[in-house]
Design an enzyme around this catalytic site. Structure first.
Site, PDB file in Angstrom:
ATOM      1  N   CYS A 183      59.186  42.689  38.478  1.00  0.00           N
ATOM      2  CA  CYS A 183      59.731  41.337  38.721  1.00  0.00           C
ATOM      3  C   CYS A 183      59.384  40.361  37.604  1.00  0.00           C
ATOM      4  CB  CYS A 183      59.218  40.804  40.049  1.00  0.00           C
ATOM      5  SG  CYS A 183      59.538  41.935  41.414  1.00  0.00           S
ATOM      6  N   HIS A 208      60.195  33.505  40.171  1.00  0.00           N
ATOM      7  CA  HIS A 208      60.739  34.756  40.709  1.00  0.00           C
ATOM      8  C   HIS A 208      60.884  34.575  42.218  1.00  0.00           C
ATOM      9  CE1 HIS A 208      61.404  38.692  42.074  1.00  0.00           C
ATOM     10  NE2 HIS A 208      60.168  38.879  42.522  1.00  0.00           N
ATOM     11  N   ASN A 220      65.280  39.494  47.073  1.00  0.00           N
ATOM     12  CA  ASN A 220      64.458  39.716  45.878  1.00  0.00           C
ATOM     13  C   ASN A 220      65.199  40.664  44.935  1.00  0.00           C
ATOM     14  OD1 ASN A 220      62.564  40.534  43.999  1.00  0.00           O
ATOM     15  ND2 ASN A 220      60.913  40.826  45.475  1.00  0.00           N
TER      16      ASN A 220
HETATM   17  N1  ACO Z   1      61.451  42.842  61.097  1.00  0.00           N
HETATM   18  C1  ACO Z   1      60.702  42.637  62.187  1.00  0.00           C
HETATM   19  N2  ACO Z   1      59.376  42.847  62.195  1.00  0.00           N
HETATM   20  C2  ACO Z   1      58.803  43.302  61.060  1.00  0.00           C
HETATM   21  C3  ACO Z   1      59.549  43.527  59.894  1.00  0.00           C
HETATM   22  C4  ACO Z   1      60.929  43.294  59.949  1.00  0.00           C
HETATM   23  N3  ACO Z   1      61.731  43.480  58.870  1.00  0.00           N
HETATM   24  N4  ACO Z   1      58.710  43.963  58.931  1.00  0.00           N
HETATM   25  C5  ACO Z   1      57.483  44.001  59.464  1.00  0.00           C
HETATM   26  N5  ACO Z   1      57.532  43.588  60.751  1.00  0.00           N
HETATM   27  C6  ACO Z   1      56.454  43.467  61.698  1.00  0.00           C
HETATM   28  C7  ACO Z   1      55.239  44.288  61.332  1.00  0.00           C
HETATM   29  O1  ACO Z   1      55.381  45.630  61.750  1.00  0.00           O
HETATM   30  C8  ACO Z   1      54.150  43.562  62.071  1.00  0.00           C
HETATM   31  O2  ACO Z   1      54.201  43.962  63.397  1.00  0.00           O
HETATM   32  P1  ACO Z   1      52.828  44.151  64.240  1.00  0.00           P
HETATM   33  O3  ACO Z   1      52.193  42.803  64.252  1.00  0.00           O
HETATM   34  O4  ACO Z   1      53.323  44.617  65.557  1.00  0.00           O
HETATM   35  O5  ACO Z   1      52.052  45.172  63.488  1.00  0.00           O
HETATM   36  C9  ACO Z   1      54.599  42.095  62.005  1.00  0.00           C
HETATM   37  O6  ACO Z   1      55.999  42.127  61.706  1.00  0.00           O
HETATM   38  C10 ACO Z   1      53.883  41.286  60.969  1.00  0.00           C
HETATM   39  O7  ACO Z   1      53.862  42.016  59.769  1.00  0.00           O
HETATM   40  P2  ACO Z   1      53.180  41.461  58.476  1.00  0.00           P
HETATM   41  O8  ACO Z   1      53.230  42.502  57.403  1.00  0.00           O
HETATM   42  O9  ACO Z   1      51.849  40.863  58.828  1.00  0.00           O
HETATM   43  O10 ACO Z   1      54.167  40.251  58.110  1.00  0.00           O
HETATM   44  P3  ACO Z   1      54.037  39.212  56.958  1.00  0.00           P
HETATM   45  O11 ACO Z   1      54.107  37.866  57.513  1.00  0.00           O
HETATM   46  O12 ACO Z   1      52.933  39.564  56.008  1.00  0.00           O
HETATM   47  O13 ACO Z   1      55.405  39.433  56.182  1.00  0.00           O
HETATM   48  C11 ACO Z   1      56.268  40.466  54.190  1.00  0.00           C
HETATM   49  C12 ACO Z   1      55.687  40.689  55.589  1.00  0.00           C
HETATM   50  C13 ACO Z   1      57.542  39.663  54.339  1.00  0.00           C
HETATM   51  C14 ACO Z   1      56.553  41.815  53.553  1.00  0.00           C
HETATM   52  C15 ACO Z   1      55.246  39.661  53.365  1.00  0.00           C
HETATM   53  O14 ACO Z   1      53.985  40.254  53.426  1.00  0.00           O
HETATM   54  C16 ACO Z   1      55.657  39.560  51.930  1.00  0.00           C
HETATM   55  O15 ACO Z   1      56.682  39.000  51.597  1.00  0.00           O
HETATM   56  N6  ACO Z   1      54.830  40.081  50.994  1.00  0.00           N
HETATM   57  C17 ACO Z   1      55.154  40.058  49.611  1.00  0.00           C
HETATM   58  C18 ACO Z   1      55.904  41.285  49.293  1.00  0.00           C
HETATM   59  C19 ACO Z   1      56.912  41.081  48.256  1.00  0.00           C
HETATM   60  O16 ACO Z   1      57.461  40.032  48.067  1.00  0.00           O
HETATM   61  N7  ACO Z   1      57.183  42.151  47.547  1.00  0.00           N
HETATM   62  C20 ACO Z   1      58.237  42.125  46.607  1.00  0.00           C
HETATM   63  C21 ACO Z   1      57.850  42.618  45.297  1.00  0.00           C
HETATM   64  S1  ACO Z   1      56.556  41.762  44.584  1.00  0.00           S
HETATM   65  C22 ACO Z   1      57.106  40.326  44.272  1.00  0.00           C
HETATM   66  O17 ACO Z   1      58.274  40.212  43.986  1.00  0.00           O
HETATM   67  C23 ACO Z   1      56.192  39.185  44.256  1.00  0.00           C
END
Ligand code: ACO
Length: 331
Positions: free
Chosen positions: A118, A258, A288
């Protein structure tokens, strides 16, 4: 006032998004998720997906042609083509050589890929800047392009809702006025390599029936680790850019970050003290798109007249590696 120090000015930009749109509601029918969850946790509403048979270099060439036209040059005027991508057409050769052919650049125009995920567009601009300001090149094409939909596990709701396909491009031209890149700062931390990766398909784990069956050719991610690291690193790289140039946060007209997650960007906005209303945001429409996200946002904002000549723009990005960086430029 003119300066004698050469700079790299953005002479033209372009972007391309495939026609097909996948909304959060479409995803509701594919995995156990909801529009509400995705929008609240990420800010994403829809993403574009490449058509069957469409390649990374096809998308890159579309964006490149638009950038070259906007710059008012011919493809044969290019001295270098840099393609930032982690989703190349093929492992060998580079996607950049296919782009060179497709856009009609000189048949001997140097062309290569860089893999900084990214952060790829900022890494690419930084490399271009070196070629331009040391006199080796007059026009450099930098492209950020990703076809992530082909490396996503569409049954994994924790990753498949996040990404989209697209391309953005900029022609950087050597200039002697005060506009252009003021600085770029690049960073990487290989200790975090496992936080976001595609485990197989390289020399460590070549493709085999077993790797395919184990699902090791798709993006694997520890989302919360990426989230936390991204907030810290994007903020500190942004502050580094401002401090290095003796520029206060009030002087920044626009931040083009980004676009990975709206909540990451809201946290960065608070940390660096630049209001979120000064962030160029299009994550809701694209998801993204990795290295393409900054040049897509830049092109849209320039064409809409949101960003104007003379504006001070701060860019920051973090991605797999982790690799991250910032750039400060006067448009
Ligand atoms: N739909 C519904 N529920 C979901 C989904 C979904 N798509 N995905 C995960 N969940 C659930 C999980 O299973 C979890 O359930 P549980 O509590 O029963 O275990 C719950 O939602 C919470 O999950 P978390 O992982 O704690 O959610 P969080 O608020 O951290 O959001 C996310 C997850 C969106 C992936 C976040 O961590 C994030 O955006 N991280 C950065 C990742 C990223 O951007 N990567 C891209 C590449 S790097 C970059 O570009 C910077």
């Amino acid at each position: 006032m003119s300066s004698t120090r050469p700079t790299s000015r953005i002479a033209g930009t372009g972007h391309y998004a495939p026609e097909k749109v996948l909304t959060n509601h479409d995803l509701e029918r594919m995995v156990d998720t909801s529009d509400e969850w995705i929008a609240e946790r990420t800010g994403i509403r829809q993403r574009h997906l490449a058509a069957e048979g469409e390649t990374t270099s096809d998308m890159a060439a579309h964006a490149a042609r638009a950038a070259i036209a906007a710059a008012g040059i011919a493809p044969t005027d290019l001295d270098l083509i840099i393609v930032a991508t982690v989703t190349p057409d093929v492992p060998l050769p580079s996607t950049a050589v296919f782009v060179q052919q497709k856009i009609g650049a000189r048949p001997d125009c140097p062309a290569f890929d860089i893999a900084a995920a990214c952060a790829g567009f900022i890494y690419g601009m930084s490399i271009a800047d070196r070629f331009l300001t040391t006199g080796g090149a007059r026009h450099v094409l930098v492209i950020g392009v990703e076809l992530l939909s082909r490396v996503i596990d569409w049954s994994d709701r924790t990753t498949c809702v996040l990404f989209g396909d697209g391309a953005g491009a900029a022609v950087l031209t050597r200039s002697e006025d005060e506009r252009g890149l003021l600085s770029t700062h690049l960073f990487a931390d290989g200790a975090q390599a496992q936080a976001l990766h595609i485990p197989a398909g390289g020399s460590a784990l070549p493709a085999s029936l077993a790797t395919v069956e184990a699902g090791l050719h798709t993006v694997h991610m520890t989302g919360q680790d990426v989230f936390k690291y991204a907030v810290r690193a994007l903020s500190s790289a942004s502050v580094t850019a401002l401090e290095a140039n003796g520029i206060s946060k009030e002087d920044v007209r626009w931040v083009i970050p980004h676009q990975a997650n709206l909540r990451i960007l809201e946290a960065v906005s608070k940390r660096i003290g630049v209001g979120i209303e000064r962030f160029v945001l299009n994550i809701a429409r694209y998801g993204n798109t990795s290295s393409a996200s900054i040049p897509i946002a830049l092109d849209e904002a320039l064409r809409a007249g949101t960003i104007e000549s003379g504006d001070l723009v701060l860019m920051c990005a973090l991605g797999a590696g982790f690799a991250w960086g910032s750039a400060l430029l006067r448009i």
